[in-house]
Write a protein that holds these residues in place. Structure first.
Motif, PDB file in Angstrom:
ATOM      1  N   ARG A  21       5.500  -4.411  -6.484  1.00  0.00           N
ATOM      2  CA  ARG A  21       4.538  -4.141  -5.399  1.00  0.00           C
ATOM      3  C   ARG A  21       3.466  -5.227  -5.347  1.00  0.00           C
ATOM      4  NH1 ARG A  21       5.248   1.271  -6.849  1.00  0.00           N
ATOM      5  NH2 ARG A  21       3.515   1.178  -8.301  1.00  0.00           N
ATOM      6  N   GLU A  22       2.979  -5.601  -6.528  1.00  0.00           N
ATOM      7  CA  GLU A  22       1.946  -6.642  -6.596  1.00  0.00           C
ATOM      8  C   GLU A  22       2.485  -7.973  -6.060  1.00  0.00           C
ATOM      9  OE1 GLU A  22      -0.978  -5.734  -7.406  1.00  0.00           O
ATOM     10  OE2 GLU A  22      -2.063  -7.634  -7.634  1.00  0.00           O
ATOM     11  N   SER A  50       2.659  -8.044  -2.351  1.00  0.00           N
ATOM     12  CA  SER A  50       1.382  -8.193  -1.652  1.00  0.00           C
ATOM     13  C   SER A  50       0.818  -9.612  -1.778  1.00  0.00           C
ATOM     14  CB  SER A  50       0.362  -7.184  -2.191  1.00  0.00           C
ATOM     15  OG  SER A  50      -0.114  -7.594  -3.448  1.00  0.00           O
ATOM     16  N   GLY A  53      -4.417  -5.732  -9.751  1.00  0.00           N
ATOM     17  CA  GLY A  53      -4.937  -5.074  -8.563  1.00  0.00           C
ATOM     18  C   GLY A  53      -6.351  -4.532  -8.691  1.00  0.00           C
TER      19      GLY A  53
END
Lengths: 242, 242, 242, 242, 242, 242
Positions: free
Chosen positions: C20-21, C24, C185
């Motif tokens: 996910r990181e 992004s 994050g």
């Protein structure tokens, strides 16, 4: 021997005070002249202030050489334009940083600088790094007084005494350097108060050190190295000073 | 993302070449603009040249921020005005020194810089000292070609190859940094020739590194620290730029 | 451009979060793949953990090169196996230490690292020494949270904010580096809270920096120096990976 | 006092030679045992070799502690696994780097290391940096002989003599450290030949120094600091050694 | 092997205590002799004390060589006359500073010295700088007890424990070196108390380290480098010792 | 202002030459006295020579203070007894090392020292390390002439010129310091010859620098720090000087 003191700010309000200080410090037989800038900031308290002061400083140093001066003191602890001035002239040039730091190095092992404001500390850190003095400087502290408010002498002396004591107790300082050439004429009293408080250590006045170092180097017949500060090439340069 | 490239010299003759280089390097979606100085030297090859270039550089950076640019590249290996520019703006500012040196630090242990002329080496030594990179840089060598003569590309490539080989053999260099942003578009060929000669090592182009580092930092949402580069105080400043 | 992210621990529980990181952060057009270890520790919090993680990290990096990846990120602040991986492959390899430290070096003078636990500090001290960054790092602090408990994001943010403030006040830090790639994050929120508290400084996320630096170096056509990371000789080696 | 010597390579061919050396060096009353690895490389000549040797080294050190040994010597100049081994045990652990370097530091100001191959020099540079010995080491030279060919003793001695003379003449070396524990039993002859050639300086054998330093530290009742090498946490670790 | 211990002060009151300590530490088969000065100070607590102790120390070392001793220990943490003694003899010479510092360097990363009085700290700072150990020493603290009052053992142990705890908490120390050879026979108890307090770290006794290091170096057949400590020239010298 | 010059050797043969040099250098109004030792060596060319010179140097400095002198110059580049002298007096004390090195630091970035003999170089290296000047000194070279043969002025000048040229070419020196106070009255000619050869750089005479620095510090009302050079305690001291 003739030495030009360049006060690297606009306005002439400081010049008389500088002249009085010079008069009290000058070695007999040495002739001094004091001059401030036509273009630049009202005080040097940032890299930005320094950047806009330097061009006219360089004009003034070049003029000093043309007028037969043997040395020039760029009267600011930030050594503004010192290296460039040594490139474009053949006279002795010192700012307010190197002389007190070098003299302090000969008086004790651990040096603390007490300067005016937090925003000038990174600039001083850079000078320390470039001079290779990192192992000797244990702290750069500040009195939190802008240059133009140094005129409140009593407040300045109290703050310098307080920060010097902190530098000794917290940072192990053994020598104090006053980190602004505008802190004129207060070193001796700070030194006396520290002695009374049990700390018999030197407090070095940056301007007085610069004056004495310039006299010493001129009298020794030495000048800055032309292998460090090489002559500049001829080329197109467009600005109000050339 | 919008990035302004400031070529810190007078005249516009270099601008087209810089634009071509930018076009070939820019990440898709990043907008660039290239601008040179109204006041300053024809090239930066001394502390003196740097000093007279910086005021107009600062004007141009301030204007870039006002025009909505996210970053500014001060396109010279001497990092002229970088610290002052970070004080007076809130955008990302890089010169040509820090980015290639930091990237080179991640590619090998021992770095050599090959620059243009002997007289800029003391200035580079000062940048190395201030950056704390003394333990990583094994040599600062030069090709003995003035900036304005870098247009003879073949001569430049030959001289860079030769000095790089000397840096490897004499100084133990493991990474080469081209020490002038005017040495554009030659790094890859020098790298290839070194590889053919048995030295498979990176050759870092200063301008390309500056461009990539600026993009990276803007995209990460980071900006220079306001505890290092503190905002400047309001005060009287007399010059053509304020 | 294809980049492999190697999460240097056993188990796949972190992989989705890393993916996910990556999603992004990735620059459009760059392809990423995330993979963890078959053999190694559940987390790296000691030189011992690192030692038993490295062999399978090296297997994975070698495989990444064979599969045509251009770069590999060894996703741990301890840079585990980075130097060995550069010896046995010809692709770009970065760990989680060098990239954020180098980027931080370009954003301010004095860096503080805030890591997870006291026992990893000597390992980080060693990395600092080897990188020649001793003059730039003013503190290595810790939040006292093991890697596997970093999932309590609110607790982590609070602790990072608190330690960052201490780093600024006690150690003079001007830039913060988050000293564990598992602290994903959270940098932006810590940065915002510091700004609200009056400290407008960058907080560098180690993994994001590694990703951006790897993209930058691949896109510049550079690779680690083969004079620092020389190819290994053929010889008898008995282990499960060769 | 019982000391385990771990020869960090596979195969037992070196063990007898190490046993003979131990027998000639051991202080009366000290019991030694020599053991090599089940898994690892045939020799350590890269960071990669080191990485795959370390896991079984750590197994062997843990076993040594369980068997009641007071100290362990990890018999390689690269100090492989030394820090991790100190984390997981409570006995004295030394590799082949720290002991000769520390003893050399007490015998003269400027140290040169003469090692086997160019590719191990960056690893040694890293050890020097981590140990804070940069100011004491003037050169790391090599004889260009792989570890497994050190058996040609005459060639080795000639090459060591030659490189030592170069270290003295070119680099100002005042003490020589033999930079591979495989260079056993030759230091004295190199020292004698240097003396004949007019250079009366110590030549330190790495293995002999490690043995003597381990005996000394055990006999003083000291052990590695548990604030530097903290105990490791319990956690899931999947490998053949745990 | 015969080693001479020179207690570098006048009076013989300490000699018996030193002899007892030697007896408890000496490796079987090593012969020791203890001797103090005819001329010098009652204790060494300043550069002045050291200066007037050194001439007779040098006499005693020269005599030790003539009497067939293999090594000499100048029993003071200030290493008084060590370098001069190495110039005028061919035996192994150690003072009380180098051996414990080098051994401590092998036991942890960050060393603190706890010495007797504030006035000896600049002298110790100088030894640290000359030895290149600045990166390893995090603090030099003192118990504020003059050498001649170290006889109050309980007070000494309490003060050493207290300062060691401060060194750990305030300065991050990981290894303690007792910074005066007069602090004999107390290291173990301080180490035990620190362990009870949760700090399992080595406390190095300077004299014990000097004794063990001297034995080790003599047994290895090494001597100080004659390129660092060159033989002195014949010339006119007028003093009571020649 | 009254300054005592202590020539730290026995015999009075040099004193007249020193007096002539003082006469040519002294600032009008400053009174000088020159005195040599009753006990000590004929010249200082080793740590041993220095050790036996220091006690009588200290006697002479103490006497100078009692006689009302404001400063004392210990006329040797090795700074013999300087630190001890500052402990036992309250006057300004300089040797021949610090003053020329500090002045040279203000005249260029890279300093080379040219001294008399190879055997004094380790002593000078120690002074450099203690002064924190390692980053500024690029070489310590020698002319291979003993102190007592410096009287052959032509040979000395030729050798100094030759070694200075080598320091510039081989070591990148930008400032030369004459590394023996016995090299009096030759700096200017060496400087002129270097300039003719194309090297326009300062050559610093150690004794002249010491004289000028002592005058400067006395005139500024400064003295050595009593936190670095603390007063000595009363105690039993047995020697001919107390």
């Amino acid at each position: 021997m003739k030495i030009k003191v360049i006060v690297p700010i606009i306005g002439t309000s400081f010049n008389d005070e500088v002249r009085r200080e010079v008069a009290s410090l000058a070695t007999p037989g040495v002739e001094y002249d004091v001059e401030s800038l036509d273009y630049g900031p009202a005080s040097i308290e940032s890299e930005y202030d320094e950047a806009i002061a330097v061009p006219d400083i360089l004009n003034k140093v070049r003029k000093a050489e043309e007028e037969g001066f043997d040395g020039a003191i760029l009267d600011c602890f930030g050594d503004p334009g010192v290296r460039a001035a040594r490139e474009i002239t053949n006279i002795v040039v010192f700012g307010g940083f190197e002389p007190p730091m070098l003299i302090a190095s000969g008086l004790g092992d651990k040096i603390a600088i007490v300067t005016v404001l937090p925003e000038v500390i990174p600039m001083i850190d850079g000078l320390i790094a470039k001079a290779g003095l990192k192992d000797r400087v244990v702290a750069v502290r500040h009195v939190d007084i802008p240059v133009l408010e140094l005129t409140d002498i009593q407040k300045l002396k109290d703050a310098l005494f307080e920060q010097s004591v902190e530098a000794i107790k917290q940072n192990g300082a053994q020598v104090i350097v006053l980190g602004c050439t505008g802190m004129m004429g207060v070193a001796n009293e700070v030194m006396d108060r520290l002695k009374e408080a049990g700390y018999d250590i030197p407090v070095v006045d940056a301007f007085a050190a610069a004056l004495r170092m310039t006299e010493a180097v001129v009298s020794l017949g030495l000048r800055p190295s032309k292998l460090t500060y090489m002559p500049v090439r001829m080329k197109d340069r467009k600005w109000w000073g050339e």
